[in-house]
Design a protein around this motif. Structure first.
Motif, PDB file in Angstrom:
ATOM      1  N   THR A  66       6.408  22.691  28.357  1.00 15.46           N
ATOM      2  CA  THR A  66       7.264  23.705  28.997  1.00 15.46           C
ATOM      3  C   THR A  66       7.089  23.676  30.519  1.00 15.46           C
ATOM      4  O   THR A  66       8.062  23.813  31.262  1.00 15.46           O
ATOM      5  CB  THR A  66       6.915  25.108  28.432  1.00 15.46           C
ATOM      6  OG1 THR A  66       6.946  25.061  26.999  1.00 15.46           O
ATOM      7  CG2 THR A  66       7.912  26.172  28.902  1.00 15.46           C
ATOM      8  N   PHE A  67       5.844  23.526  30.964  1.00 14.39           N
ATOM      9  CA  PHE A  67       5.537  23.503  32.404  1.00 14.39           C
ATOM     10  C   PHE A  67       4.751  22.234  32.747  1.00 14.39           C
ATOM     11  O   PHE A  67       3.521  22.283  32.889  1.00 14.39           O
ATOM     12  CB  PHE A  67       4.688  24.720  32.805  1.00 14.39           C
ATOM     13  CG  PHE A  67       5.231  26.049  32.365  1.00 14.39           C
ATOM     14  CD1 PHE A  67       6.402  26.564  32.909  1.00 14.39           C
ATOM     15  CD2 PHE A  67       4.560  26.812  31.407  1.00 14.39           C
ATOM     16  CE1 PHE A  67       6.898  27.803  32.506  1.00 14.39           C
ATOM     17  CE2 PHE A  67       5.049  28.051  30.998  1.00 14.39           C
ATOM     18  CZ  PHE A  67       6.219  28.541  31.543  1.00 14.39           C
ATOM     19  N   ALA A  70       2.644  19.455  34.488  1.00 12.25           N
ATOM     20  CA  ALA A  70       1.799  19.575  35.682  1.00 12.25           C
ATOM     21  C   ALA A  70       0.803  18.432  35.756  1.00 12.25           C
ATOM     22  O   ALA A  70       0.253  18.013  34.738  1.00 12.25           O
ATOM     23  CB  ALA A  70       1.037  20.902  35.648  1.00 12.25           C
ATOM     24  N   GLN A 112      -0.986  23.535  39.974  1.00 11.35           N
ATOM     25  CA  GLN A 112       0.455  23.440  39.694  1.00 11.35           C
ATOM     26  C   GLN A 112       0.795  24.191  38.392  1.00 11.35           C
ATOM     27  O   GLN A 112       1.775  24.947  38.328  1.00 11.35           O
ATOM     28  CB  GLN A 112       0.784  21.948  39.542  1.00 11.35           C
ATOM     29  CG  GLN A 112       2.227  21.576  39.629  1.00 11.35           C
ATOM     30  CD  GLN A 112       2.385  20.046  39.496  1.00 11.35           C
ATOM     31  OE1 GLN A 112       1.442  19.319  39.159  1.00 11.35           O
ATOM     32  NE2 GLN A 112       3.583  19.580  39.760  1.00 11.35           N
ATOM     33  N   LEU A 113      -0.033  23.999  37.394  1.00  9.67           N
ATOM     34  CA  LEU A 113       0.181  24.664  36.107  1.00  9.67           C
ATOM     35  C   LEU A 113       0.004  26.175  36.250  1.00  9.67           C
ATOM     36  O   LEU A 113       0.804  26.970  35.745  1.00  9.67           O
ATOM     37  CB  LEU A 113      -0.793  24.101  35.065  1.00  9.67           C
ATOM     38  CG  LEU A 113      -0.706  24.679  33.654  1.00  9.67           C
ATOM     39  CD1 LEU A 113       0.667  24.442  33.033  1.00  9.67           C
ATOM     40  CD2 LEU A 113      -1.782  24.076  32.742  1.00  9.67           C
ATOM     41  N   GLU A 130       0.472  27.997  38.853  1.00  6.69           N
ATOM     42  CA  GLU A 130       1.613  28.574  39.579  1.00  6.69           C
ATOM     43  C   GLU A 130       2.832  28.722  38.669  1.00  6.69           C
ATOM     44  O   GLU A 130       3.533  29.726  38.714  1.00  6.69           O
ATOM     45  CB  GLU A 130       1.941  27.723  40.817  1.00  6.69           C
ATOM     46  CG  GLU A 130       0.963  28.003  41.944  1.00  6.69           C
ATOM     47  CD  GLU A 130       1.012  26.985  43.077  1.00  6.69           C
ATOM     48  OE1 GLU A 130       2.017  26.251  43.182  1.00  6.69           O
ATOM     49  OE2 GLU A 130       0.034  26.945  43.856  1.00  6.69           O
ATOM     50  N   SER A 131       3.077  27.712  37.835  1.00 10.94           N
ATOM     51  CA  SER A 131       4.231  27.775  36.917  1.00 10.94           C
ATOM     52  C   SER A 131       4.080  28.919  35.920  1.00 10.94           C
ATOM     53  O   SER A 131       5.033  29.650  35.633  1.00 10.94           O
ATOM     54  CB  SER A 131       4.376  26.478  36.132  1.00 10.94           C
ATOM     55  OG  SER A 131       4.546  25.405  36.984  1.00 10.94           O
ATOM     56  N   VAL A 132       2.870  29.059  35.375  1.00 13.59           N
ATOM     57  CA  VAL A 132       2.634  30.099  34.366  1.00 13.59           C
ATOM     58  C   VAL A 132       2.758  31.478  35.016  1.00 13.59           C
ATOM     59  O   VAL A 132       3.389  32.391  34.470  1.00 13.59           O
ATOM     60  CB  VAL A 132       1.248  29.899  33.699  1.00 13.59           C
ATOM     61  CG1 VAL A 132       0.856  31.100  32.861  1.00 13.59           C
ATOM     62  CG2 VAL A 132       1.256  28.632  32.848  1.00 13.59           C
ATOM     63  N   ALA A 144       4.464  32.214  37.684  1.00 11.40           N
ATOM     64  CA  ALA A 144       5.878  32.433  38.034  1.00 11.40           C
ATOM     65  C   ALA A 144       6.648  32.930  36.810  1.00 11.40           C
ATOM     66  O   ALA A 144       7.469  33.849  36.907  1.00 11.40           O
ATOM     67  CB  ALA A 144       6.494  31.133  38.555  1.00 11.40           C
ATOM     68  N   ARG A 145       6.358  32.365  35.638  1.00  7.89           N
ATOM     69  CA  ARG A 145       7.043  32.797  34.414  1.00  7.89           C
ATOM     70  C   ARG A 145       6.684  34.246  34.084  1.00  7.89           C
ATOM     71  O   ARG A 145       7.525  35.034  33.672  1.00  7.89           O
ATOM     72  CB  ARG A 145       6.678  31.867  33.257  1.00  7.89           C
ATOM     73  CG  ARG A 145       7.135  32.331  31.877  1.00  7.89           C
ATOM     74  CD  ARG A 145       8.654  32.499  31.745  1.00  7.89           C
ATOM     75  NE  ARG A 145       9.379  31.306  32.036  1.00  7.89           N
ATOM     76  CZ  ARG A 145       9.631  30.319  31.156  1.00  7.89           C
ATOM     77  NH1 ARG A 145       9.222  30.444  29.925  1.00  7.89           N
ATOM     78  NH2 ARG A 145      10.303  29.252  31.517  1.00  7.89           N
ATOM     79  N   GLU A 190       8.696  36.366  36.492  1.00  6.83           N
ATOM     80  CA  GLU A 190      10.129  36.337  36.108  1.00  6.83           C
ATOM     81  C   GLU A 190      10.384  37.205  34.882  1.00  6.83           C
ATOM     82  O   GLU A 190      11.392  37.909  34.804  1.00  6.83           O
ATOM     83  CB  GLU A 190      10.542  34.903  35.702  1.00  6.83           C
ATOM     84  CG  GLU A 190      10.778  33.934  36.837  1.00  6.83           C
ATOM     85  CD  GLU A 190      10.783  32.482  36.338  1.00  6.83           C
ATOM     86  OE1 GLU A 190      10.780  31.599  37.199  1.00  6.83           O
ATOM     87  OE2 GLU A 190      10.773  32.242  35.109  1.00  6.83           O
TER      88      GLU A 190
END
Ligand code: EPS
Length: 393
Positions: A370-371, A373, A378-379, A381-383, A385-386, A389
């Motif tokens: 899903t993300f 990295a 990086q991972l 930040e993606s988690v 951000a989700r 959101e």
């Protein structure tokens, strides 16, 4: 992310090569060994576990305690190997010797094991060639791979815990884990001889295991794994092979001797109307969207909802029985009654540790699908951000 395992139960060692772990992840050997120690435990284990002291050797992919992004190789030595060097060695047989001269040749397939079908499939007349690899000894390095996944998930505030809910028809109170944190669940499971959170049921399970052992029999049970902290939308409703629930079911069923899987209310859903199955949606500024209940076990449409994932698997009783079952000798074709030297009366507690780790691996894998990295930050930040959101949606 992927991994492969290699190794025979009484061979020199077990190995796994793991690929796709982001770089910069702190890897603790202590945590790895703790996972291995827990897998070796639990009331009902046989004599083999007194021989083995499973300890991890990291031979690649980690430098100064951190993942490099390159394949990670983990190895565990089989201490029992010293008794099997002749029987299990990789060198060709000495001149003049045949398979018949090797001790411990097996021509009598055990009902419920891979022995007979594996022999037919690979044309092994010595069924030991099947038994050695189909043995649950292999779960040692699956747990090791899962421990790395757990360490990755912990960095993202995602926690995975496994415990026993049923052994031999004795059921733990299912409401107990609902009110405990992941750490409290882990501590409580560790305090129980059968890794069960219900003290009273634990005692009864121990008695049931002892009774089965005395009768020369074995018993199975149910294990439950909970994943907390997973953000919404991990998995997919778009593609069948990326559905989180489907992947969890696959992981659970891939454990030796597992025969069924359910999420949330599971098979009980067949008896209930929709109004008593689906979880009503709520919203608060602090928590974002939540569900009033968690009967679906944390997934909707193949994706995580943000509620805890609750997945259970059933393990059949171990088919290696002291109490003989009938089978057919593949050499003489005669019916015989198998009598077995060494087995676990119940490995459900150990299986709860295996389940925790294979589910952790699968969650980490779907999370990285899903993300994607390359490195931990990086991972993260993606988690994060989700999560933001989802709250602001
Ligand atoms: C197993 C049989 C027993 C178990 C083993 C799984 O081993 P042995 O044949 O050496 O007595 O102890 O489990 C493990 C070795 C382990 O590490 O969990 C089998 O037939 O699957």
């Amino acid at each position: 992310m992927r991994y492969l395992t290699a190794g025979e139960s009484h061979g020199p060692q077990l190995t796994t090569i793991i690929e796709g772990i982001p770089s910069q992840l702190s890897i603790s050997t202590e945590k790895l060994n703790d996972s291995l120690r827990r897998r070796q435990g639990g009331h009902g284990r046989g004599r083999r576990m007194q021989i083995e002291k499973d300890l991890i050797a990291i031979t690649s992919g980690v430098r100064h305690g951190k993942s490099l992004g390159s394949p990670i190789c983990l190895q565990v030595t089989n201490d029992d190997w010293t008794h099997w060097t002749h029987i299990m060695g990789s060198e060709p047989l000495e001149e003049g010797m045949t398979e018949e001269d090797i001790k411990r040749k097996i021509s009598r397939p055990r009902p419920g094991h891979a022995d007979l079908v594996g022999g037919i499939k690979y044309q092994h007349r010595d069924l030991r060639n099947v038994l050695e690899r189909s043995s649950a000894r292999e779960t040692t390095v699956r747990v090791a791979a899962g421990s790395i996944a757990k360490q990755l998930l912990e960095q993202l505030d995602i926690h995975v815990v496994g415990y026993v809910t049923t052994i031999g028809g004795i059921h733990a109170d299912r409401s107990i884990p609902e009110i405990l944190t992941a750490q409290e669940i882990a501590d409580r499971a560790n305090d129980s001889a059968v890794y069960c959170l219900d003290e009273e049921a634990s005692g009864e399970m121990v008695t049931a295991i002892d009774a089965a052992k005395k009768a020369g029999d074995t018993i199975g049970g149910v294990v439950e794994v909970r994943v907390t902290g997973l953000p919404p939308g991990v998995g997919s409703y778009v593609h069948y092979d990326r559905k989180l629930d489907a992947r969890l079911a696959f992981a659970m069923m891939s454990i030796n001797a597992f025969k069924g899987v359910e999420l949330g209310l599971g098979f009980e859903m067949a008896n209930l109307p929709g109004s008593q199955v689906h979880d009503q949606i709520r919203y608060s500024e602090s928590e974002g969207y939540t569900r009033e209940t968690n009967r679906l076990g944390g997934t909707e449409g193949g994706m995580s909802t943000g509620m805890p994932i609750v997945v259970r698997g059933v393990m059949k009783p171990i088919p290696t029985l002291y109490k003989p079952l009938e089978s057919v000798d593949i050499e003489t074709k005669e019916v015989f009654k198998a009598s077995i030297e060494r087995s676990d009366a119940c490995a459900v507690p150990a299986a709860s540790v295996v389940a925790e780790h294979v589910i952790a691996w699968e969650v980490a894998q779907v999370l990285l699908d899903t993300f994607p990295a390359d490195h931990l930050q990086q991972l993260k930040e993606s988690v994060e951000a989700r999560r933001t959101e989802a709250k602001e949606f």
